[in-house]
Design a protein around this motif. Structure first.
Motif, PDB file in Angstrom:
ATOM      1  N   GLY A 228     -15.169 -28.032   1.215  1.00 61.57           N
ATOM      2  CA  GLY A 228     -15.516 -26.741   0.605  1.00 61.57           C
ATOM      3  C   GLY A 228     -16.736 -26.102   1.253  1.00 61.57           C
ATOM      4  O   GLY A 228     -17.408 -26.690   2.100  1.00 61.57           O
ATOM      5  N   SER A 229     -17.060 -24.907   0.801  1.00 59.68           N
ATOM      6  CA  SER A 229     -18.189 -24.134   1.330  1.00 59.68           C
ATOM      7  C   SER A 229     -19.488 -24.575   0.688  1.00 59.68           C
ATOM      8  O   SER A 229     -19.516 -25.404  -0.215  1.00 59.68           O
ATOM      9  CB  SER A 229     -17.972 -22.647   1.057  1.00 59.68           C
ATOM     10  OG  SER A 229     -17.868 -22.429  -0.338  1.00 59.68           O
ATOM     11  N   VAL A 230     -20.572 -23.888   1.193  1.00 59.72           N
ATOM     12  CA  VAL A 230     -21.903 -24.206   0.677  1.00 59.72           C
ATOM     13  C   VAL A 230     -22.011 -23.784  -0.787  1.00 59.72           C
ATOM     14  O   VAL A 230     -22.668 -24.426  -1.603  1.00 59.72           O
ATOM     15  CB  VAL A 230     -22.981 -23.504   1.524  1.00 59.72           C
ATOM     16  CG1 VAL A 230     -24.370 -23.745   0.947  1.00 59.72           C
ATOM     17  CG2 VAL A 230     -22.911 -23.965   2.944  1.00 59.72           C
ATOM     18  N   GLU A 231     -21.311 -22.670  -1.134  1.00 59.43           N
ATOM     19  CA  GLU A 231     -21.358 -22.214  -2.524  1.00 59.43           C
ATOM     20  C   GLU A 231     -20.750 -23.271  -3.461  1.00 59.43           C
ATOM     21  O   GLU A 231     -21.281 -23.522  -4.562  1.00 59.43           O
ATOM     22  CB  GLU A 231     -20.593 -20.901  -2.676  1.00 59.43           C
ATOM     23  CG  GLU A 231     -21.281 -19.700  -1.993  1.00 59.43           C
ATOM     24  CD  GLU A 231     -20.993 -19.656  -0.496  1.00 59.43           C
ATOM     25  OE1 GLU A 231     -20.195 -20.530  -0.032  1.00 59.43           O
ATOM     26  OE2 GLU A 231     -21.580 -18.813   0.197  1.00 59.43           O
ATOM     27  N   THR A 232     -19.655 -23.816  -2.964  1.00 57.94           N
ATOM     28  CA  THR A 232     -19.028 -24.860  -3.798  1.00 57.94           C
ATOM     29  C   THR A 232     -19.982 -26.024  -3.992  1.00 57.94           C
ATOM     30  O   THR A 232     -20.120 -26.577  -5.084  1.00 57.94           O
ATOM     31  CB  THR A 232     -17.736 -25.346  -3.147  1.00 57.94           C
ATOM     32  OG1 THR A 232     -16.874 -24.230  -2.922  1.00 57.94           O
ATOM     33  CG2 THR A 232     -17.040 -26.348  -4.027  1.00 57.94           C
ATOM     34  N   ILE A 233     -20.704 -26.344  -2.907  1.00 54.69           N
ATOM     35  CA  ILE A 233     -21.677 -27.447  -3.009  1.00 54.69           C
ATOM     36  C   ILE A 233     -22.812 -27.060  -3.944  1.00 54.69           C
ATOM     37  O   ILE A 233     -23.310 -27.866  -4.727  1.00 54.69           O
ATOM     38  CB  ILE A 233     -22.193 -27.812  -1.606  1.00 54.69           C
ATOM     39  CG1 ILE A 233     -21.047 -28.355  -0.751  1.00 54.69           C
ATOM     40  CG2 ILE A 233     -23.310 -28.854  -1.706  1.00 54.69           C
ATOM     41  CD1 ILE A 233     -21.410 -28.619   0.671  1.00 54.69           C
ATOM     42  N   GLY A 234     -23.248 -25.755  -3.865  1.00 52.89           N
ATOM     43  CA  GLY A 234     -24.313 -25.292  -4.763  1.00 52.89           C
ATOM     44  C   GLY A 234     -23.878 -25.339  -6.211  1.00 52.89           C
ATOM     45  O   GLY A 234     -24.655 -25.748  -7.099  1.00 52.89           O
ATOM     46  N   ASP A 235     -22.628 -24.844  -6.443  1.00 54.55           N
ATOM     47  CA  ASP A 235     -22.119 -24.932  -7.826  1.00 54.55           C
ATOM     48  C   ASP A 235     -22.084 -26.371  -8.317  1.00 54.55           C
ATOM     49  O   ASP A 235     -22.442 -26.681  -9.466  1.00 54.55           O
ATOM     50  CB  ASP A 235     -20.719 -24.315  -7.885  1.00 54.55           C
ATOM     51  CG  ASP A 235     -20.748 -22.818  -7.593  1.00 54.55           C
ATOM     52  OD1 ASP A 235     -21.833 -22.209  -7.768  1.00 54.55           O
ATOM     53  OD2 ASP A 235     -19.700 -22.278  -7.192  1.00 54.55           O
ATOM     54  N   LYS A 236     -21.654 -27.218  -7.409  1.00 51.19           N
ATOM     55  CA  LYS A 236     -21.596 -28.631  -7.783  1.00 51.19           C
ATOM     56  C   LYS A 236     -22.982 -29.176  -8.053  1.00 51.19           C
ATOM     57  O   LYS A 236     -23.206 -29.983  -8.965  1.00 51.19           O
ATOM     58  CB  LYS A 236     -20.911 -29.415  -6.678  1.00 51.19           C
ATOM     59  CG  LYS A 236     -20.630 -30.867  -7.067  1.00 51.19           C
ATOM     60  CD  LYS A 236     -19.826 -31.577  -6.003  1.00 51.19           C
ATOM     61  CE  LYS A 236     -19.517 -32.999  -6.429  1.00 51.19           C
ATOM     62  NZ  LYS A 236     -18.708 -33.717  -5.417  1.00 51.19           N
ATOM     63  N   LEU A 237     -23.977 -28.664  -7.239  1.00 49.70           N
ATOM     64  CA  LEU A 237     -25.353 -29.106  -7.439  1.00 49.70           C
ATOM     65  C   LEU A 237     -25.863 -28.656  -8.807  1.00 49.70           C
ATOM     66  O   LEU A 237     -26.524 -29.406  -9.518  1.00 49.70           O
ATOM     67  CB  LEU A 237     -26.238 -28.550  -6.320  1.00 49.70           C
ATOM     68  CG  LEU A 237     -27.728 -28.925  -6.408  1.00 49.70           C
ATOM     69  CD1 LEU A 237     -27.893 -30.440  -6.371  1.00 49.70           C
ATOM     70  CD2 LEU A 237     -28.502 -28.272  -5.271  1.00 49.70           C
ATOM     71  N   GLN A 238     -25.590 -27.330  -9.133  1.00 49.97           N
ATOM     72  CA  GLN A 238     -26.012 -26.838 -10.447  1.00 49.97           C
ATOM     73  C   GLN A 238     -25.356 -27.658 -11.576  1.00 49.97           C
ATOM     74  O   GLN A 238     -25.988 -27.998 -12.583  1.00 49.97           O
ATOM     75  CB  GLN A 238     -25.659 -25.366 -10.584  1.00 49.97           C
ATOM     76  CG  GLN A 238     -26.479 -24.460  -9.668  1.00 49.97           C
ATOM     77  CD  GLN A 238     -26.066 -23.001  -9.792  1.00 49.97           C
ATOM     78  OE1 GLN A 238     -25.121 -22.679 -10.522  1.00 49.97           O
ATOM     79  NE2 GLN A 238     -26.761 -22.107  -9.067  1.00 49.97           N
ATOM     80  N   GLN A 239     -24.068 -27.893 -11.364  1.00 48.60           N
ATOM     81  CA  GLN A 239     -23.367 -28.688 -12.369  1.00 48.60           C
ATOM     82  C   GLN A 239     -23.991 -30.066 -12.511  1.00 48.60           C
ATOM     83  O   GLN A 239     -24.180 -30.577 -13.620  1.00 48.60           O
ATOM     84  CB  GLN A 239     -21.883 -28.803 -11.983  1.00 48.60           C
ATOM     85  CG  GLN A 239     -21.050 -29.573 -13.006  1.00 48.60           C
ATOM     86  CD  GLN A 239     -19.605 -29.680 -12.576  1.00 48.60           C
ATOM     87  OE1 GLN A 239     -19.210 -29.143 -11.529  1.00 48.60           O
ATOM     88  NE2 GLN A 239     -18.806 -30.367 -13.382  1.00 48.60           N
ATOM     89  N   GLN A 245     -29.771 -32.905 -16.650  1.00 50.27           N
ATOM     90  CA  GLN A 245     -30.582 -32.583 -17.833  1.00 50.27           C
ATOM     91  C   GLN A 245     -30.013 -33.264 -19.084  1.00 50.27           C
ATOM     92  O   GLN A 245     -30.751 -33.803 -19.922  1.00 50.27           O
ATOM     93  CB  GLN A 245     -30.630 -31.058 -18.018  1.00 50.27           C
ATOM     94  CG  GLN A 245     -31.437 -30.331 -16.933  1.00 50.27           C
ATOM     95  CD  GLN A 245     -31.395 -28.830 -17.101  1.00 50.27           C
ATOM     96  OE1 GLN A 245     -30.736 -28.322 -18.008  1.00 50.27           O
ATOM     97  NE2 GLN A 245     -32.089 -28.108 -16.212  1.00 50.27           N
ATOM     98  N   GLY A 246     -28.674 -33.152 -19.194  1.00 50.89           N
ATOM     99  CA  GLY A 246     -28.049 -33.848 -20.334  1.00 50.89           C
ATOM    100  C   GLY A 246     -28.315 -35.348 -20.311  1.00 50.89           C
ATOM    101  O   GLY A 246     -28.593 -35.966 -21.336  1.00 50.89           O
ATOM    102  N   LEU A 247     -28.226 -35.878 -19.096  1.00 49.36           N
ATOM    103  CA  LEU A 247     -28.504 -37.295 -18.960  1.00 49.36           C
ATOM    104  C   LEU A 247     -29.961 -37.617 -19.267  1.00 49.36           C
ATOM    105  O   LEU A 247     -30.277 -38.692 -19.782  1.00 49.36           O
ATOM    106  CB  LEU A 247     -28.142 -37.773 -17.555  1.00 49.36           C
ATOM    107  CG  LEU A 247     -26.644 -37.774 -17.222  1.00 49.36           C
ATOM    108  CD1 LEU A 247     -26.441 -38.098 -15.740  1.00 49.36           C
ATOM    109  CD2 LEU A 247     -25.888 -38.760 -18.100  1.00 49.36           C
ATOM    110  N   GLU A 248     -30.864 -36.643 -18.932  1.00 54.67           N
ATOM    111  CA  GLU A 248     -32.275 -36.845 -19.227  1.00 54.67           C
ATOM    112  C   GLU A 248     -32.496 -36.930 -20.731  1.00 54.67           C
ATOM    113  O   GLU A 248     -33.267 -37.768 -21.225  1.00 54.67           O
ATOM    114  CB  GLU A 248     -33.087 -35.699 -18.628  1.00 54.67           C
ATOM    115  CG  GLU A 248     -34.599 -35.907 -18.723  1.00 54.67           C
ATOM    116  CD  GLU A 248     -35.080 -37.037 -17.818  1.00 54.67           C
ATOM    117  OE1 GLU A 248     -36.147 -37.624 -18.121  1.00 54.67           O
ATOM    118  OE2 GLU A 248     -34.404 -37.343 -16.819  1.00 54.67           O
TER     119      GLU A 248
END
Length: 534
Positions: A228-239, A245-248
């Protein structure tokens, strides 16, 4: 056939300047690599009844005609190191490898030891497997028929597999390492990838090379899938950040939970200590109570010892009293028997007295008659003498003299009879007095025997167990007029008859003998009078 024991040594021979020579045991041990087979012993295994051979430290070749047992050695090595029959491609049941008409087969393999960093050898391990025909089931294909040993200690199959694979890095289930004759076809069908995988598996006991290769394959697949593209990786990063955070939050909750669990654990430990202190306090109190109870028990035992001794003495005295009572009862029976005899005797004496009285009356009457007769004779004699004096010398003188002589004889005879009667009367009177005295004695004795209280008092005074002083009793009775109040005693005489045997035993066991002999005064003056005058 019954094959004999065979021994084969498969060792290389090294040439030296001096000629051929076999290596020493130390040289041989040094040339074996860890896990090398040093010795194999078979018993009742297929064609071998009993055989032992020692392979060399490097390449070993077994040469022989068909059917002589070359593959049998290979099968024994496989089964002895924990392998199963399916690996050999010959059978599914290990019991098929037992020699015909035998009940058990033994495989024993000695492996060269491992060495530490300094080159020092470790312990030698000897693996032994026994296969019994009577064990295992048909459905389980003989899985329970085998027993494994490591250095003569019974172990399970997992421990043998762990020793072979992890310690010595041997894999009998890998065709690249161990290739039975019947599995050559399977090995030849491997492609390059399968050969690579089996080779990687055989490189180490932990198969780390194979596992690392597998991880690389998985990572490569993931890289190929991530196109995938960098955006897909960014979305995945945000996710992933949101998930982080939830895990925190979950982590904080987990930490709070751990802290709470620690606090709960601490409180539980404190509670356990509190309960322990409470139980220890209870144990201390119980220990003190036990010590006090033990002391009381000891005191009670010490205090009861005189009672026990007194009870023992009382039992002995009771036995003596029973014997005395039996003697007393026997004496009473004898007295009663004597009383009966005395009564009969008294009756006989009564009859005798009546007869004597009758005889006495007869004698008395005879005496009176004789006395009257004497008086009459005396009167006649006096008259005769008077007539004789007055008479002259006449013819009646002879007649008078003759009458005188006759009267004289009659007088003498009457006097003799009177004396005899008087003597008989005195004897009868004396006999009567003796009989009357005996009768009075018998009446007194009979009266005393008939008086129950008197009898009981006599039994008590004559009791050999009590040993009462009858003189003291007589003195007390004779001097009752000198006492201000009646003197009571002895106590044994004051106790009424006890018909209950249990009550009698209690009195005999718990009342001292001296108490039964005691006299009781009701005032000090009587006591002083007795002590001063007795």
């Amino acid at each position: 056939r019954s094959p004999k024991r065979n021994t084969m040594e498969l060792e290389p021979v090294s040439a030296t300047a001096g000629g051929d020579a076999r290596p020493t045991d130390a040289e041989r041990a040094a040339t074996y690599k860890p896990g090398s087979i040093v010795r194999v012993r078979l018993k009742n295994f297929l064609t071998y009844a009993s055989v032992e051979f020692r392979p060399g430290p490097r390449l070993n070749v077994v040469i022989g005609p068909n059917g002589t047992g070359k593959s049998t050695i290979l099968c024994a090595i496989c089964l002895g190191l924990g392998g199963e029959p399916p690996l050999l491609g010959r059978a599914d049941d290990a019991r098929t490898f037992i020699m015909h008409e035998k009940d058990m087969a033994i495989i024993e393999i000695e492996l060269a030891p491992t060495r530490d960093a300094d080159g020092k050898p470790g312990p030698v391990n000897i693996v032994r497997r026994t296969i019994e025909r009577s064990k295992g089931t048909e459905r389980g294909r003989g899985k329970g028929a085998s027993t494994f040993y490591i250095n003569s200690e019974v172990v399970n199959k997992k421990e043998v597999t762990k020793l072979v694979q992890e310690t010595y890095l041997l894999s009998v289930d890998n065709l690249c390492t161990f290739l039975p004759q019947d599995r050559v076809g399977s090995f030849s069908g491997f492609d390059s990838k399968q050969l690579l995988i089996e080779t990687e598996k055989s490189m180490s006991g932990t198969k780390h090379l194979f596992k690392t290769h597998e991880e690389l394959i998985v990572m490569e697949k993931e890289i190929r899938q991530n196109t995938g593209s960098v955006e897909t990786i960014g979305d995945k990063l945000q996710q992933l950040e949101v998930e982080a955070q939830g895990l925190e939050l979950q982590k904080e909750k987990m930490e709070e939970r751990r802290e709470a669990e620690k606090q709960i654990n601490l409180l539980e430990q404190k509670l356990a200590w509190l309960k322990f202190d409470e139980k220890r306090q209870e144990a201390t109190e119980l220990k003190d109570e036990k010590a006090q109870a033990k002391k009381k028990l000891q005191d009670a035992r010490r205090s009861i010892e005189p009672l026990m001794q007194a009870a023992s003495e009382a039992e002995e005295e009771a036995e003596q009293a029973k014997a005395n009572r039996r003697d007393l009862e026997s004496s009473i029976k004898k007295s009663q028997h004597a009383q009966g005899k005395n009564v009969d005797k008294f009756g006989k004496y009564g009859d005798t007295i009546e007869d004597l009285l009758s005889d006495l009356n007869v004698l008395d009457s005879t005496k009176q008659n004789l006395q009257r007769k004497v008086v009459k004779v005396k009167k006649a004699l006096a008259k005769a003498e008077s007539d004789f004096a007055d008479a002259a010398d006449g013819s009646d003188l002879e007649v008078l003299r003759k009458d005188f002589q006759d009267l004289k004889h009659q007088f003498i005879s009457a006097r003799k009879e009177s004396t005899k009667a008087k003597t008989a009367f005195n004897q009868a009177a004396s006999m009567q007095r003796d009989k009357e005295r005996d009768v009075r004695k018998l009446e007194t004795k009979l009266e005393r025997l008939n008086n129950e209280e008197v009898q009981r008092l006599e039994r008590i005074l004559n009791d050999r167990y009590l040993k009462l002083d009858s003189r003291a009793y007589d003195w007390i009775q004779q001097n009752q007029k000198h006492f201000r109040s009646p003197v009571i005693g002895p106590i044994a005489a004051e106790i009424t008859n006890v018909e209950n045997e249990i009550t009698s035993r209690i009195l005999e066991q718990h009342v001292p003998n001296a108490t039964f002999k005691t006299y009781i005064t009701q005032n000090r003056e009587d006591y002083n009078y007795i002590t001063q005058n007795r």
